[in-house]
Motif scaffolding. Structure first.
Motif, PDB file in Angstrom:
ATOM      1  N   GLY A 131      -2.404   0.632  -6.620  1.00 37.96           N
ATOM      2  CA  GLY A 131      -3.378   0.672  -5.539  1.00 37.96           C
ATOM      3  C   GLY A 131      -4.445  -0.393  -5.704  1.00 37.96           C
ATOM      4  O   GLY A 131      -4.881  -1.012  -4.717  1.00 37.96           O
ATOM      5  N   GLU A 132      -4.870  -0.626  -6.925  1.00 28.47           N
ATOM      6  CA  GLU A 132      -5.857  -1.667  -7.188  1.00 28.47           C
ATOM      7  C   GLU A 132      -5.287  -3.054  -6.907  1.00 28.47           C
ATOM      8  O   GLU A 132      -5.973  -3.922  -6.362  1.00 28.47           O
ATOM      9  CB  GLU A 132      -6.336  -1.561  -8.635  1.00 28.47           C
ATOM     10  CG  GLU A 132      -7.136  -0.295  -8.904  1.00 28.47           C
ATOM     11  CD  GLU A 132      -7.311  -0.014 -10.385  1.00 28.47           C
ATOM     12  OE1 GLU A 132      -6.853  -0.862 -11.202  1.00 28.47           O
ATOM     13  OE2 GLU A 132      -7.884   1.041 -10.731  1.00 28.47           O
ATOM     14  N   ILE A 133      -4.030  -3.253  -7.266  1.00 24.23           N
ATOM     15  CA  ILE A 133      -3.375  -4.543  -6.996  1.00 24.23           C
ATOM     16  C   ILE A 133      -3.258  -4.765  -5.494  1.00 24.23           C
ATOM     17  O   ILE A 133      -3.610  -5.831  -4.978  1.00 24.23           O
ATOM     18  CB  ILE A 133      -1.979  -4.589  -7.656  1.00 24.23           C
ATOM     19  CG1 ILE A 133      -2.118  -4.605  -9.177  1.00 24.23           C
ATOM     20  CG2 ILE A 133      -1.203  -5.812  -7.176  1.00 24.23           C
ATOM     21  CD1 ILE A 133      -0.806  -4.422  -9.907  1.00 24.23           C
ATOM     22  N   ALA A 134      -2.771  -3.747  -4.789  1.00 26.93           N
ATOM     23  CA  ALA A 134      -2.619  -3.872  -3.336  1.00 26.93           C
ATOM     24  C   ALA A 134      -3.971  -4.089  -2.666  1.00 26.93           C
ATOM     25  O   ALA A 134      -4.102  -4.911  -1.750  1.00 26.93           O
ATOM     26  CB  ALA A 134      -1.938  -2.625  -2.769  1.00 26.93           C
ATOM     27  N   GLY A 135      -4.985  -3.365  -3.127  1.00 25.29           N
ATOM     28  CA  GLY A 135      -6.316  -3.495  -2.533  1.00 25.29           C
ATOM     29  C   GLY A 135      -6.890  -4.880  -2.682  1.00 25.29           C
ATOM     30  O   GLY A 135      -7.624  -5.365  -1.808  1.00 25.29           O
ATOM     31  N   SER A 136      -6.554  -5.553  -3.768  1.00 26.61           N
ATOM     32  CA  SER A 136      -7.032  -6.916  -3.992  1.00 26.61           C
ATOM     33  C   SER A 136      -6.190  -7.939  -3.240  1.00 26.61           C
ATOM     34  O   SER A 136      -6.726  -8.891  -2.654  1.00 26.61           O
ATOM     35  CB  SER A 136      -7.010  -7.230  -5.494  1.00 26.61           C
ATOM     36  OG  SER A 136      -7.258  -8.604  -5.715  1.00 26.61           O
ATOM     37  N   GLY A 158      -0.736   6.992 -11.629  1.00 21.89           N
ATOM     38  CA  GLY A 158      -1.941   6.201 -11.737  1.00 21.89           C
ATOM     39  C   GLY A 158      -2.286   5.394 -10.499  1.00 21.89           C
ATOM     40  O   GLY A 158      -1.593   5.443  -9.480  1.00 21.89           O
ATOM     41  N   THR A 159      -3.379   4.633 -10.626  1.00 21.64           N
ATOM     42  CA  THR A 159      -3.921   3.879  -9.482  1.00 21.64           C
ATOM     43  C   THR A 159      -3.772   2.371  -9.639  1.00 21.64           C
ATOM     44  O   THR A 159      -4.309   1.612  -8.837  1.00 21.64           O
ATOM     45  CB  THR A 159      -5.415   4.209  -9.315  1.00 21.64           C
ATOM     46  OG1 THR A 159      -6.117   3.817 -10.506  1.00 21.64           O
ATOM     47  CG2 THR A 159      -5.621   5.694  -9.066  1.00 21.64           C
ATOM     48  N   GLU A 160      -3.047   1.916 -10.663  1.00 22.38           N
ATOM     49  CA  GLU A 160      -2.918   0.479 -10.919  1.00 22.38           C
ATOM     50  C   GLU A 160      -2.373  -0.264  -9.704  1.00 22.38           C
ATOM     51  O   GLU A 160      -2.916  -1.302  -9.284  1.00 22.38           O
ATOM     52  CB  GLU A 160      -2.007   0.235 -12.120  1.00 22.38           C
ATOM     53  CG  GLU A 160      -1.764  -1.249 -12.395  1.00 22.38           C
ATOM     54  CD  GLU A 160      -0.548  -1.510 -13.269  1.00 22.38           C
ATOM     55  OE1 GLU A 160      -0.355  -2.679 -13.651  1.00 22.38           O
ATOM     56  OE2 GLU A 160       0.207  -0.550 -13.553  1.00 22.38           O
ATOM     57  N   PRO A 168       0.814  -1.226   0.000  1.00 21.57           N
ATOM     58  CA  PRO A 168       0.000   0.000   0.000  1.00 21.57           C
ATOM     59  C   PRO A 168       0.846   1.274   0.000  1.00 21.57           C
ATOM     60  O   PRO A 168       0.453   2.283  -0.624  1.00 21.57           O
ATOM     61  CB  PRO A 168      -0.818  -0.119   1.295  1.00 21.57           C
ATOM     62  CG  PRO A 168      -0.913  -1.598   1.530  1.00 21.57           C
ATOM     63  CD  PRO A 168       0.425  -2.126   1.114  1.00 21.57           C
ATOM     64  N   ARG A 169       1.989   1.253   0.672  1.00 22.42           N
ATOM     65  CA  ARG A 169       2.870   2.429   0.668  1.00 22.42           C
ATOM     66  C   ARG A 169       3.403   2.698  -0.742  1.00 22.42           C
ATOM     67  O   ARG A 169       3.465   3.850  -1.194  1.00 22.42           O
ATOM     68  CB  ARG A 169       4.046   2.202   1.630  1.00 22.42           C
ATOM     69  CG  ARG A 169       3.666   2.201   3.099  1.00 22.42           C
ATOM     70  CD  ARG A 169       4.916   2.246   3.971  1.00 22.42           C
ATOM     71  NE  ARG A 169       4.582   2.331   5.376  1.00 22.42           N
ATOM     72  CZ  ARG A 169       4.640   1.319   6.223  1.00 22.42           C
ATOM     73  NH1 ARG A 169       5.034   0.121   5.795  1.00 22.42           N
ATOM     74  NH2 ARG A 169       4.327   1.480   7.491  1.00 22.42           N
ATOM     75  N   ILE A 170       3.824   1.630  -1.411  1.00 22.31           N
ATOM     76  CA  ILE A 170       4.320   1.773  -2.781  1.00 22.31           C
ATOM     77  C   ILE A 170       3.228   2.347  -3.679  1.00 22.31           C
ATOM     78  O   ILE A 170       3.470   3.228  -4.507  1.00 22.31           O
ATOM     79  CB  ILE A 170       4.802   0.404  -3.300  1.00 22.31           C
ATOM     80  CG1 ILE A 170       6.034  -0.058  -2.516  1.00 22.31           C
ATOM     81  CG2 ILE A 170       5.116   0.465  -4.795  1.00 22.31           C
ATOM     82  CD1 ILE A 170       6.414  -1.509  -2.748  1.00 22.31           C
ATOM     83  N   ALA A 171       2.009   1.840  -3.497  1.00 25.97           N
ATOM     84  CA  ALA A 171       0.884   2.303  -4.314  1.00 25.97           C
ATOM     85  C   ALA A 171       0.567   3.774  -4.061  1.00 25.97           C
ATOM     86  O   ALA A 171       0.309   4.543  -5.006  1.00 25.97           O
ATOM     87  CB  ALA A 171      -0.340   1.441  -4.027  1.00 25.97           C
ATOM     88  N   ARG A 172       0.584   4.171  -2.801  1.00 23.79           N
ATOM     89  CA  ARG A 172       0.278   5.575  -2.472  1.00 23.79           C
ATOM     90  C   ARG A 172       1.320   6.520  -3.066  1.00 23.79           C
ATOM     91  O   ARG A 172       0.979   7.604  -3.559  1.00 23.79           O
ATOM     92  CB  ARG A 172       0.189   5.747  -0.953  1.00 23.79           C
ATOM     93  CG  ARG A 172      -1.070   5.158  -0.341  1.00 23.79           C
ATOM     94  CD  ARG A 172      -1.269   5.640   1.081  1.00 23.79           C
ATOM     95  NE  ARG A 172      -0.213   5.187   1.981  1.00 23.79           N
ATOM     96  CZ  ARG A 172      -0.258   4.059   2.675  1.00 23.79           C
ATOM     97  NH1 ARG A 172      -1.298   3.238   2.568  1.00 23.79           N
ATOM     98  NH2 ARG A 172       0.724   3.736   3.496  1.00 23.79           N
TER      99      ARG A 172
END
Length: 251
Positions: free
Chosen positions: A104-109, A100-102, A88-92
């Motif tokens: 974040g979507e991976i981490a969220g799943s 982009g949010t790609e 999640p830190r990497i995504a943020r």
């Protein structure tokens, strides 16, 4: 229930018996386990060394490889913590930089589906007595990621206490770091070795036959110290103890 084994680099390259024991244990408990062959490193070494951007392709790969599974189980607190805490830190950061949010979507799943082995047994399967038999004296070292990041608490100890024939002995200074810390051991070898020596001495003082841990990297570090000194204490992963039965005892 569709479960995937996330084997980790250390187990794949050095301790395959731990991965095999994990599968044996889960299958004995009625879990169907897949091993996605496309899995590679979770990126922990890169992330911890400061190569944060270079970790992103590995996040994408992990997301793709483990897509569609109900749960992803790993016999490693540090790798589970890498996914759950750092993805999640990497995504943020990627989102904040306008990329982009790609991620974040991976981490969220992926994050909600990743479990360290003892978490999965106790929290998902709802078991502490897994039908294991291990007639030896054991002391347990709680690795830092499991203890401080994942908050495994008493789960591994509860599993060990339910093993038939096993005598669990308290480890002095159990919450102290063993000194491995991944790349910490490479960057600070003298400090790492000194910390490991203190932990090994504490384990030996229990008089136990086996030093149990839930992370192979810590056991590799401590096992190296014990072997070089010729100490009789044997390092062994939690999965291998829990997979041992009267019919198929651990060798």
């Amino acid at each position: 229930m569709r479960v995937a084994l996330f084997v980790t680099c250390v187990n794949d390259a050095v301790y395959p018996a731990t991965a095999i024991a994990t599968v044996r244990l889960l299958e004995r408990l009625g879990v169907e386990v897949d091993f996605p062959p496309g899995q590679t490193c979770c990126g922990q070494a890169q992330f911890n060394t400061g190569y944060r951007r270079e970790t992103e392709p590995l996040v994408r790969r992990m997301g793709a490889v483990f897509e569609g599974y109900d749960h992803v189980v790993t016999p490693s607190g540090s790798c589970a913590a890498m996914v759950r805490e750092n993805y999640p830190r990497i995504a943020r950061k990627a989102a904040a930089e306008g990329r982009g949010t790609e991620l974040g979507e991976i981490a969220g799943s992926l994050v909600p589906r990743v479990y360290e082995l003892s978490e999965f047994l106790v929290d998902v399967l709802g078991v502490t007595d897994v039908g294991a038999y291990f007639p030896h004296t054991v002391t347990y070292h709680p690795s830092c990621h499991g203890l401080r990041t994942l908050g495994l608490g008493e789960r591994p100890r509860r599993l060990l206490e339910a093993v038939k024939g096993l005598e669990l002995r308290e480890l002095p200074g159990a919450e102290e770091c063993c000194g491995f810390g991944g790349t910490f051991a490479l960057k600070n070898p003298d400090v790492s070795a000194a910390m490991g020596t203190d932990k090994a001495d504490s384990a030996l003082a229990t008089g136990a036959e086996v030093l149990c841990g839930a992370d192979s990297s810590c056991l590799m570090h401590l096992g190296g110290i014990l072997r070089r000194r010729g100490d009789p204490l044997r390092p062994l992963h939690l999965a291998e103890i829990l997979a041992s039965t009267e019919a198929e005892p651990h060798s």
